[in-house]
Design an enzyme around this catalytic site. Structure first.
Site, PDB file in Angstrom:
ATOM      1  N   SER A 294      50.461  35.431  41.943  1.00 15.20           N
ATOM      2  CA  SER A 294      50.576  34.786  40.842  1.00 15.20           C
ATOM      3  C   SER A 294      51.422  33.295  40.855  1.00 15.20           C
ATOM      4  CB  SER A 294      51.360  35.046  39.378  1.00 15.20           C
ATOM      5  OG  SER A 294      50.986  34.790  38.600  1.00 15.20           O
ATOM      6  N   ASP A 305      45.308  24.214  50.310  1.00 12.89           N
ATOM      7  CA  ASP A 305      43.542  23.639  50.022  1.00 12.89           C
ATOM      8  C   ASP A 305      44.326  21.937  50.689  1.00 12.89           C
ATOM      9  OD1 ASP A 305      43.030  25.558  49.467  1.00 12.89           O
ATOM     10  OD2 ASP A 305      42.539  25.070  47.496  1.00 12.89           O
ATOM     11  N   LYS A 319      46.137  37.502  42.147  1.00 11.65           N
ATOM     12  CA  LYS A 319      45.881  37.879  41.040  1.00 11.65           C
ATOM     13  C   LYS A 319      45.835  36.497  40.533  1.00 11.65           C
ATOM     14  CE  LYS A 319      49.807  38.430  37.034  1.00 11.65           C
ATOM     15  NZ  LYS A 319      49.253  37.300  37.075  1.00 11.65           N
TER      16      LYS A 319
END
Length: 552
Positions: A294, A305, A319
């Site tokens: 999460s 990224d 998740k």
């Protein structure tokens, strides 16, 4: 009014009060089915309440039926009854009224497993390993239904009297603890690993997580930190806004962090970094494993990224679902999955199938055909379909069967209690190691303890034998099977020597924790931490570090 009649009236009145009636939605099959099934449920409950042979507990029955209904959805949509709200608040805020001790069951006994630093439990002299016999006069042995944790919790500035059985002490020891607000820290440990490498262990994302990480970064910089290891292994996640703010420590203001998309389009939103960053240049390594979930995956995924740091470890949990808490009647709550989140590259890290996982909780290998390629800011390829895959993948080290058995039976813990009694002091946690003589003493101590186990090879041989008998090949291979069984049959003494490094590492960490609490466990683990070693090695080769972050 009789409960069953009240339930029927509530169901009907709720439909009318909400502007819903069977007639107004006669052309809407969906609402008709909802109303019809609610009526069936109410009448069924009425019949059970009136005619079932034994008395039923209405709260328990309804809670069980709701839990069963939600189980058919995803694992994160949960109902919280009124008596569970305190636990829910603890989970989201990290605060509760109590003493700051973890109480767990050990062979039917209520034992203090850990004490948090600076809490009333530590100040009172309560010790790890104490068996709690009585709480304010309530005998836990005679009251099998008593919940020790709930009995200990209470209003601030009130005393709770404990009678405990302590190792090496014959008579019960009386301990009085003043309850207070206990704050569960999100960063149980931070410190310097070397002259210029700092380390932050981020274990949760409750309401103060961002502040704790910022404080840790600032203090470590004051100690000479030039490179940082951020550890989110075993972090189950938490509040989305904390994940966003922690990302913001390392990425520029106004950078996109995460986008949520769900059924209610008005709730779809893109979240950006709102503040000026603390440091855009410090070399950063994030450690992950299959239990990083999460919010922990948002932080690690965003760092990847933006090519802001290198990820080391195992693929994260997967998740990528957002939960929203909805208030229900009678002070109950529903935590419901309302959206999926997408990190800056555009990928969703939700596992394709969250109901089937490996034994360690990981999603395992995702077929290439089910993955979509995305790109980081520098153009490096990354993929969706199941968690965040680190830039440098380390092997998940499975515990040896003997190590698992010793841990599960509580023998590692019990020996640490004995060791703490026999040794008033030890070296600092980073330096502490059991000597060969002390490990030999452990082997003697554990020799008459019950901790048998079956190795995977023994299980496989058992399966092979069963298959051979079923398919009538047993007579042909029984001599070979018998020989293999003899060769592979485990000896506990032999295994204690074969896997002594692994068992000794467990003992070192557990014993250090009994002296230095959570910080001791963490510092004692450094010497045997595969991912941490990989991080330190990478920081020694900055050319390699920088090459990883460039487009291949």
């Amino acid at each position: 009014m009789h409960l069953s009649k009240r339930l029927t009236l509530f169901a009907t009145a709720g439909l009318v009060a909400g502007g819903i009636s069977l007639f107004s939605f006669k052309n809407d099959d969906r609402f008709f089915e909802i109303a019809r099934n609610l009526d069936i449920y109410a009448t069924l409950f009425k019949e059970l309440n009136m005619y079932y042979v034994d008395e039923i507990n209405p709260n328990r029955m309804v809670k069980s039926s709701i839990d069963a209904m939600l189980k058919g959805l995803d694992p994160y949509t949960n109902f919280y009854a009124e008596d569970e709200i305190e636990d829910y608040m603890t989970m989201t805020t990290g605060r509760y009224n109590g003493i700051g001790a973890v109480i767990g069951q050990r062979q039917g006994k209520n034992v203090v497993l850990m004490i948090y630093e600076g809490t009333p439990a530590e100040k009172s002299g309560l010790q790890i390993g104490d068996e709690i016999l009585k709480i304010d006069g309530v005998d836990l042995k005679s009251r099998k239904d008593a919940d020790a944790g709930k009995l200990i919790k209470g209003q601030n500035n009130t005393a709770v009297k404990l009678a405990v059985k302590r190792y090496g002490v014959t008579a019960p020891v009386e301990v009085t603890v003043m309850r207070d607000v206990v704050k569960m820290t999100n960063v149980p440990y931070y410190g310097m690993l070397s002259d210029d490498v700092g380390y932050i262990d981020l274990k949760d994302f409750t309401a103060t997580a961002s502040r704790e990480v910022r404080t840790a970064v600032q203090e470590l910089k004051g100690k000479g930190m030039k490179k940082l290891v951020l550890d989110v292994r075993e972090n189950p996640g938490g509040l989305l806004n904390m994940a966003i703010d922690i990302c913001n420590i390392f990425i520029p203001k106004d950078s996109e962090v995460v986008t949520t998309k769900g059924k209610v389009t008005e709730w779809n939103k893109t979240y950006t970094a709102m503040n000026a960053p603390m440091d855009l240049e410090i070399p950063l390594i994030v450690l992950t494993n299959s239990h990083s979930a999460s919010a922990a995956e948002i932080v690690s995924g965003v760092i990847q990224d933006y090519d802001r740091g290198v990820l080391i470890g195992q693929r994260t949990y997967g998740k990528g679902l957002v939960q929203t808490t909805r208030e229900l009647s009678f002070n109950t709550k529903l935590k419901i999955t309302t959206a999926k989140y997408y990190i800056p590259s555009g990928r969703c890290i939700q596992a394709i199938d969250y109901s089937h996982r490996n034994p360690d909780g990981s999603v395992g290998k995702i077929p290439d055909s089910l993955q979509t390629a995305f790109k980081t800011k520098a153009g490096r390829p990354v993929y969706d379909g199941g968690g965040v895959l680190p830039d440098l993948v380390t092997e998940n080290q499975l515990a040896a069967p003997i190590a698992q058995s010793l841990t599960n039976k509580g023998l590692i813990f019990d020996y640490a209690v004995k060791y703490r009694h026999d040794h008033p002091t030890i070296k600092p946690a980073r330096e502490f190691r059991l000597t060969d003589a002390e490990y030999a003493d452990f082997m003697k101590w554990v020799a008459n303890k019950d901790y048998d186990y079956t190795t995977q090879v023994e299980k496989d041989l058992g399966t092979l034998e069963a298959s051979a008998k079923k398919e009538k090949y047993f007579d042909l291979i029984q001599d070979q099977l018998k020989s293999l069984k003899t060769k592979m049959s485990h000896s506990k003494d032999a295994d204690l020597m074969t896997f002594r490094n692994e068992v000794r590492a467990l003992l070192d960490e557990e014993i250090a924790g009994h002296y230095y609490l959570q910080k001791g466990i963490k510092e004692a683990s450094f010497a045997d931490d595969t991912e941490l070693k990989a991080a330190l090695d990478l920081f020694k080769d900055m050319n390699r570090y920088n090459s990883i972050l460039k487009k291949k």
